[in-house]
Design a protein around this motif. Structure first.
Motif, PDB file in Angstrom:
ATOM      1  N   ALA A  69      31.992 -24.814 -29.911  1.00 29.49           N
ATOM      2  CA  ALA A  69      33.088 -23.770 -29.568  1.00 29.49           C
ATOM      3  C   ALA A  69      33.965 -24.151 -28.385  1.00 29.49           C
ATOM      4  O   ALA A  69      35.229 -24.057 -28.243  1.00 29.49           O
ATOM      5  CB  ALA A  69      32.640 -22.505 -29.564  1.00 29.49           C
ATOM      6  N   ILE A  70      33.118 -24.510 -27.290  1.00 30.39           N
ATOM      7  CA  ILE A  70      33.681 -24.963 -26.217  1.00 30.39           C
ATOM      8  C   ILE A  70      34.782 -26.124 -26.226  1.00 30.39           C
ATOM      9  O   ILE A  70      35.672 -26.228 -25.467  1.00 30.39           O
ATOM     10  CB  ILE A  70      32.450 -25.258 -25.032  1.00 30.39           C
ATOM     11  CG1 ILE A  70      32.004 -23.876 -24.504  1.00 30.39           C
ATOM     12  CG2 ILE A  70      33.143 -25.688 -23.773  1.00 30.39           C
ATOM     13  CD1 ILE A  70      30.656 -23.665 -23.698  1.00 30.39           C
ATOM     14  N   THR A  71      34.000 -27.367 -27.074  1.00 31.19           N
ATOM     15  CA  THR A  71      34.918 -28.542 -27.137  1.00 31.19           C
ATOM     16  C   THR A  71      36.125 -28.174 -27.986  1.00 31.19           C
ATOM     17  O   THR A  71      37.259 -28.570 -27.519  1.00 31.19           O
ATOM     18  CB  THR A  71      34.058 -29.476 -27.589  1.00 31.19           C
ATOM     19  OG1 THR A  71      32.778 -29.695 -26.783  1.00 31.19           O
ATOM     20  CG2 THR A  71      34.845 -30.831 -27.781  1.00 31.19           C
ATOM     21  N   PHE A  72      35.807 -27.854 -29.203  1.00 26.87           N
ATOM     22  CA  PHE A  72      36.831 -27.734 -30.280  1.00 26.87           C
ATOM     23  C   PHE A  72      37.735 -26.344 -30.496  1.00 26.87           C
ATOM     24  O   PHE A  72      38.871 -26.443 -30.581  1.00 26.87           O
ATOM     25  CB  PHE A  72      36.116 -28.150 -31.681  1.00 26.87           C
ATOM     26  CG  PHE A  72      35.607 -29.505 -31.572  1.00 26.87           C
ATOM     27  CD1 PHE A  72      36.411 -30.496 -31.892  1.00 26.87           C
ATOM     28  CD2 PHE A  72      34.325 -29.852 -31.504  1.00 26.87           C
ATOM     29  CE1 PHE A  72      35.979 -31.864 -31.962  1.00 26.87           C
ATOM     30  CE2 PHE A  72      33.804 -30.971 -31.397  1.00 26.87           C
ATOM     31  CZ  PHE A  72      34.472 -32.023 -31.695  1.00 26.87           C
ATOM     32  N   LEU A  73      36.934 -25.380 -30.399  1.00 24.61           N
ATOM     33  CA  LEU A  73      37.760 -24.014 -30.505  1.00 24.61           C
ATOM     34  C   LEU A  73      38.724 -23.714 -29.321  1.00 24.61           C
ATOM     35  O   LEU A  73      39.891 -23.585 -29.324  1.00 24.61           O
ATOM     36  CB  LEU A  73      36.641 -22.790 -30.619  1.00 24.61           C
ATOM     37  CG  LEU A  73      37.357 -21.541 -30.752  1.00 24.61           C
ATOM     38  CD1 LEU A  73      38.430 -21.285 -31.770  1.00 24.61           C
ATOM     39  CD2 LEU A  73      36.273 -20.346 -30.821  1.00 24.61           C
ATOM     40  N   LEU A  74      38.030 -24.137 -28.102  1.00 28.33           N
ATOM     41  CA  LEU A  74      38.736 -23.763 -26.867  1.00 28.33           C
ATOM     42  C   LEU A  74      40.058 -25.015 -26.741  1.00 28.33           C
ATOM     43  O   LEU A  74      41.201 -24.326 -26.159  1.00 28.33           O
ATOM     44  CB  LEU A  74      37.918 -23.811 -25.654  1.00 28.33           C
ATOM     45  CG  LEU A  74      36.969 -22.573 -25.325  1.00 28.33           C
ATOM     46  CD1 LEU A  74      36.146 -22.750 -24.048  1.00 28.33           C
ATOM     47  CD2 LEU A  74      37.694 -21.358 -25.519  1.00 28.33           C
ATOM     48  N   GLY A  75      39.596 -26.130 -27.161  1.00 30.73           N
ATOM     49  CA  GLY A  75      40.935 -27.101 -27.156  1.00 30.73           C
ATOM     50  C   GLY A  75      41.844 -26.724 -27.865  1.00 30.73           C
ATOM     51  O   GLY A  75      42.929 -26.953 -27.741  1.00 30.73           O
ATOM     52  N   ALA A  76      41.508 -26.132 -29.241  1.00 32.99           N
ATOM     53  CA  ALA A  76      42.641 -25.953 -30.364  1.00 32.99           C
ATOM     54  C   ALA A  76      43.406 -24.567 -29.564  1.00 32.99           C
ATOM     55  O   ALA A  76      44.660 -24.295 -29.785  1.00 32.99           O
ATOM     56  CB  ALA A  76      41.942 -25.535 -31.724  1.00 32.99           C
ATOM     57  N   LEU A  77      42.587 -23.668 -28.903  1.00 32.87           N
ATOM     58  CA  LEU A  77      43.150 -22.500 -28.697  1.00 32.87           C
ATOM     59  C   LEU A  77      44.151 -22.892 -27.157  1.00 32.87           C
ATOM     60  O   LEU A  77      45.132 -22.152 -27.017  1.00 32.87           O
ATOM     61  CB  LEU A  77      42.194 -21.438 -28.128  1.00 32.87           C
ATOM     62  CG  LEU A  77      42.711 -20.045 -27.255  1.00 32.87           C
ATOM     63  CD1 LEU A  77      43.467 -19.387 -28.439  1.00 32.87           C
ATOM     64  CD2 LEU A  77      41.446 -19.312 -26.957  1.00 32.87           C
ATOM     65  N   GLY A 259      39.520 -12.098 -30.477  1.00 28.02           N
ATOM     66  CA  GLY A 259      39.290 -11.607 -29.188  1.00 28.02           C
ATOM     67  C   GLY A 259      39.634 -12.650 -28.095  1.00 28.02           C
ATOM     68  O   GLY A 259      40.434 -12.454 -27.036  1.00 28.02           O
ATOM     69  N   LEU A 260      39.302 -13.886 -28.549  1.00 26.92           N
ATOM     70  CA  LEU A 260      39.572 -15.139 -27.471  1.00 26.92           C
ATOM     71  C   LEU A 260      41.226 -15.234 -27.705  1.00 26.92           C
ATOM     72  O   LEU A 260      41.484 -15.742 -26.342  1.00 26.92           O
ATOM     73  CB  LEU A 260      39.181 -16.344 -28.135  1.00 26.92           C
ATOM     74  CG  LEU A 260      37.350 -16.378 -28.093  1.00 26.92           C
ATOM     75  CD1 LEU A 260      36.788 -17.570 -28.686  1.00 26.92           C
ATOM     76  CD2 LEU A 260      36.673 -16.121 -26.516  1.00 26.92           C
TER      77      LEU A 260
END
Length: 362
Positions: A69-77, A259-260
């Protein structure tokens, strides 16, 4: 009837040549400014992802996010937040200039759909890969991603049978050589953790943007540049926000993706920098398209490719010097590779001998 003397003709031709030269010179300056805007887009987006709630997500990680999540989800966000802000700027500017109607009409045309397809590749995929690369390897990813003109030239040859002569192949070789100069230190055991992964994602970004540039060349030749950019930014922002982020959210397991997203857009200490990044991203594409129309696509592409230098430079100034963030100093080999990359891009797009020939003609 009035007769025009030979001297009057010469004066008129000289005035016409001067006007054309001035117009082209202005186009070159505008295209160069697009590369500078791209540098600030990179710096402000990265700064936003280091402030407020983003610092918690990447730092203490009190939310319990997984490594995926830190690598891919936050990168996409991060890419989605920037592109959505850029889309808002594009719609606002189009509205002020009375081009909203043209925007919706063009969406129904074939060139408009081509722009949408290109934006889907260059937005959700390439932009997210670029953000992940920046987070993992820092500003050395910028010159790597500047391979997109070289990749675009190769794809244009494969798909559209466009010319790929010896000079262009030399330029491509120079670009890849510059990328190897940057990537080589990351291959050893002394490289920081995650740097090689970041460089790989930089290559993915270059591939995506090379595809986008190759495909969107058709669309932008038939659509007003401001309308085309609005289509590109809106498509990129929405697809990032409603497709890629939810997909990575589901792949991340038990994560409150909504939420993010809500926190990203409402966090006051970071969103201001995403807004700045969105405006800079709009300027990067806007000035690129406008510069291309004034000085020619080949020369405009070369001038825009100077972001391989401006990206690390702006990150160093904004992140390293102004805000004192660690890890944004540029190693000498990266500076040298950025300059070599610019030379390679110019070699792909323009025959240096043509410059001397035109100068002699004038």
């Amino acid at each position: 009837m009035f007769e025009v003397s030979g001297s009057d003709n010469l004066v008129a031709m000289a005035a016409k040549k001067k006007l054309a030269a001035d117009f082209k010179r202005k186009g070159i300056l505008i295209a160069l400014f697009s590369g500078l805007c791209y540098g600030f887009y990179t710096a402000f987006m990265t700064l936003g992802m280091s402030k407020g709630v983003w610092a918690d997500w990447y730092g203490a990680n009190t939310t319990g996010l997984s490594a995926f999540a830190i690598t891919f989800l936050l990168g996409a966000l991060g890419a989605a937040t920037t592109d959505t802000c850029s889309a808002a700027w594009a719609l606002l500017i189009a509205g002020v200039r009375g081009k909203i109607g043209d925007f919706f009409r063009c969406l129904k045309t074939k060139p408009g759909l081509v722009m949408v397809v290109g934006a889907l590749i260059g937005g959700p995929l390439a932009s997210t890969a670029y953000v992940i690369g920046l987070q993992k390897a820092g500003s050395i990813v910028v010159p790597i991603s500047a391979l997109c003109p070289a990749i675009g030239a190769i794809l244009a040859r494969v798909w559209f049978k466009q010319e790929l002569n010896a000079r262009m192949m030399l330029g491509i070789a120079i670009c890849f050589g510059a990328s190897f100069m940057i990537a080589y230190p990351t291959l050893g055991g002394d490289a920081p953790e995650g740097m090689f992964m970041g460089v790989c994602f930089g290559f993915l970004a270059a591939l995506g943007w090379g595809f986008e540039g190759c495909v969107c060349g058709y669309g932008t030749s038939m659509i007003d540049s401001e309308v085309g950019i609005t289509i590109r930014q809106v498509t990129s922002g929405l697809s990032n926000l409603i497709i890629l982020v939810p997909v990575f959210g589901m792949m991340s397991g038990d994560v409150n993706t909504f939420g993010l997203v809500a926190q990203s857009f409402t966090d006051g200490s970071s969103i201001v920098w995403f807004i700045c990044a969105g405006l800079a991203a709009y300027g990067a594409f806007m000035f690129w398209y406008k510069g291309n129309s004034m000085c020619g696509a080949a020369l405009g592409m070369s001038c825009n490719g100077t972001f391989s230098f401006w990206g690390p430079f702006c990150c160093w100034i904004v992140l390293g010097i102004t805000f004192g963030l660690e890890g944004w100093s540029i190693p000498p080999i990266a500076w040298a590779a950025a300059v070599v990359m610019v030379i390679g891009i110019f070699t792909i797009a323009l025959n240096p001998l043509d410059l001397f020939a035109k100068k002699e003609d004038n």
